[in-house]
Design a protein around this motif. Structure first.
Motif, short mmCIF file in Angstrom:
data_model
loop_
_atom_site.label_atom_id
_atom_site.label_comp_id
_atom_site.label_asym_id
_atom_site.label_seq_id
_atom_site.Cartn_x
_atom_site.Cartn_y
_atom_site.Cartn_z
N HIS A 13 0.85 -1.20 0.00
CA HIS A 13 0.00 0.00 0.00
C HIS A 13 0.89 1.25 0.00
O HIS A 13 2.06 1.18 0.39
CB HIS A 13 -0.88 0.03 1.25
CG HIS A 13 -1.64 -1.21 1.51
ND1 HIS A 13 -1.24 -2.16 2.43
CD2 HIS A 13 -2.78 -1.69 0.94
CE1 HIS A 13 -2.12 -3.16 2.43
NE2 HIS A 13 -3.04 -2.91 1.54
N PRO A 14 0.33 2.39 -0.40
CA PRO A 14 1.07 3.64 -0.26
C PRO A 14 1.49 3.84 1.19
O PRO A 14 0.72 3.60 2.11
CB PRO A 14 0.03 4.71 -0.68
CG PRO A 14 -0.93 3.97 -1.56
CD PRO A 14 -1.03 2.59 -1.00
N ILE A 39 4.07 0.21 -5.87
CA ILE A 39 2.97 0.15 -4.92
C ILE A 39 1.87 -0.67 -5.57
O ILE A 39 1.31 -0.30 -6.59
CB ILE A 39 2.46 1.56 -4.55
CG1 ILE A 39 3.61 2.39 -3.94
CG2 ILE A 39 1.29 1.47 -3.58
CD1 ILE A 39 3.26 3.83 -3.70
N GLY A 42 -4.13 0.01 -4.55
CA GLY A 42 -4.52 1.41 -4.54
C GLY A 42 -5.05 1.88 -3.21
O GLY A 42 -5.17 1.14 -2.24
N ARG A 43 -5.40 3.11 -3.19
CA ARG A 43 -5.87 3.78 -1.98
C ARG A 43 -7.19 3.18 -1.49
O ARG A 43 -8.09 2.89 -2.27
CB ARG A 43 -6.05 5.26 -2.28
CG ARG A 43 -6.68 6.06 -1.15
CD ARG A 43 -7.04 7.44 -1.65
NE ARG A 43 -7.61 8.28 -0.60
CZ ARG A 43 -8.17 9.45 -0.82
NH1 ARG A 43 -8.23 9.94 -2.05
NH2 ARG A 43 -8.67 10.15 0.19
N ALA A 58 -2.40 11.19 -4.55
CA ALA A 58 -1.29 10.87 -5.44
C ALA A 58 -0.14 11.86 -5.25
O ALA A 58 1.04 11.48 -5.31
CB ALA A 58 -1.76 10.88 -6.90
N THR A 61 1.87 10.80 -2.29
CA THR A 61 2.77 9.70 -2.66
C THR A 61 4.00 10.22 -3.38
O THR A 61 5.14 9.81 -3.10
CB THR A 61 2.02 8.68 -3.54
OG1 THR A 61 0.88 8.20 -2.83
CG2 THR A 61 2.91 7.51 -3.89
N CYS A 73 8.39 5.81 -9.18
CA CYS A 73 7.34 5.18 -8.37
C CYS A 73 6.25 4.69 -9.32
O CYS A 73 5.69 5.46 -10.09
CB CYS A 73 6.78 6.18 -7.37
SG CYS A 73 5.55 5.48 -6.24
N ARG A 75 2.61 2.72 -9.64
CA ARG A 75 1.41 2.34 -8.91
C ARG A 75 0.59 1.38 -9.76
O ARG A 75 0.13 1.74 -10.85
CB ARG A 75 0.59 3.58 -8.54
CG ARG A 75 1.32 4.52 -7.59
CD ARG A 75 0.40 5.59 -7.03
NE ARG A 75 -0.04 6.51 -8.05
CZ ARG A 75 0.62 7.63 -8.40
NH1 ARG A 75 1.77 7.92 -7.82
NH2 ARG A 75 0.13 8.42 -9.32
N GLU A 77 -2.25 -0.04 -8.71
CA GLU A 77 -3.66 0.29 -8.44
C GLU A 77 -4.56 -0.95 -8.38
O GLU A 77 -5.71 -0.92 -8.85
CB GLU A 77 -4.19 1.29 -9.48
CG GLU A 77 -3.48 2.62 -9.49
CD GLU A 77 -3.73 3.47 -8.24
OE1 GLU A 77 -4.64 3.11 -7.46
OE2 GLU A 77 -3.04 4.48 -8.06
#
Length: 234
Positions: A13-14, A39, A42-43, A58, A61, A73, A75, A77
């Protein structure tokens, strides 16, 4: 860990990368390494940060990555709580591994309390094996050599036993700064204070003073066989 040119950090996770190995990331960057952070999930919105837009999150991050000096980085998601270890997500990570070809890899340790952290541990161990094999040609990259070192970091469940400690006394303020970039997450808990306290405790335990991050050594120069949970278990 000198002489390392490329490092890959896999975070469920972030902010997990910052909490688990942010000091080591900053130290690698100081020594001239390129650090890529992936990562996976996602959130997950909460009532405490629902007013924070996805763009604002974002930006948090990106600010944390910038504070640590992260080169890139990525993501993926993947959906929180619906995350599944599919062939697709394995191949996504294999593509990244074959592109980056890291000498050092960080991932969650194999016995973290959070189920998604354990899933990402398993995903990464499996993807490391896949990335080194002659199969999975659809990723488009050449098989990668085995990393010199694969390390498991702690987030939700501090390890009862560890095999490696990294002195981050010179990087603790950078790590705390990166954590404070996640202003929305500090509404849930005082993570900036928590990571400083844990690093101080780990420094006392490992060397008597200072600040440190500790790790499970999963492999040295070779990746565990596919389907295993990882070597060097606590």
């Amino acid at each position: 860990m000198t002489g390392v040119s490329d490092v890959l950090v896999v975070a469920p996770h972030p902010d997990d990368d910052v909490i688990g190995c942010g000091g080591s990331i900053a130290k690698h960057v100081r020594d001239g390494a390129r650090v890529t952070v992936v990562i996976v999930i996602g959130r997950e919105r909460s009532a405490l940060d629902d007013a924070v837009s996805d763009a604002e999150f974002a930006a948090e991050t990106e600010a944390a990555a910038k504070a640590l000096g992260v080169h890139r980085c990525i993501r993926l998601e993947e959906p929180s709580r619906d995350f599944a270890l599919s062939r697709r997500v394995h191949l996504d990570l294999v593509r990244i591994l074959r592109e980056v070809r890291p000498q050092v890899v960080y991932l969650p340790h194999d016995n973290d309390d959070d189920v998604e952290h354990r899933m990402v541990h398993r995903l990464t161990v499996e993807a490391l094996w896949m990335a080194q094999s002659e199969f999975f040609q659809e990723t488009g990259g050449r098989p990668m050599p085995a990393p010199r070192l694969v390390l498991g970091y702690e987030v939700w469940a501090p390890m009862a036993r560890f095999q490696y400690a990294e002195d981050i006394d010179g990087q603790i303020e950078t790590k705390v700064e990166a954590m404070r970039a996640y202003a929305s997450q500090l509404r849930h808990a005082a993570w900036d204070e928590g990571i400083r306290g844990l690093a101080r405790y780990r420094g006392a335990v490992s060397s008597g003073s200072g600040h440190a991050e500790v790790f499970q050594v999963i492999s040295l120069g070779a990746v565990p066989a596919a389907g295993r949970e990882g070597g060097g278990r606590d």
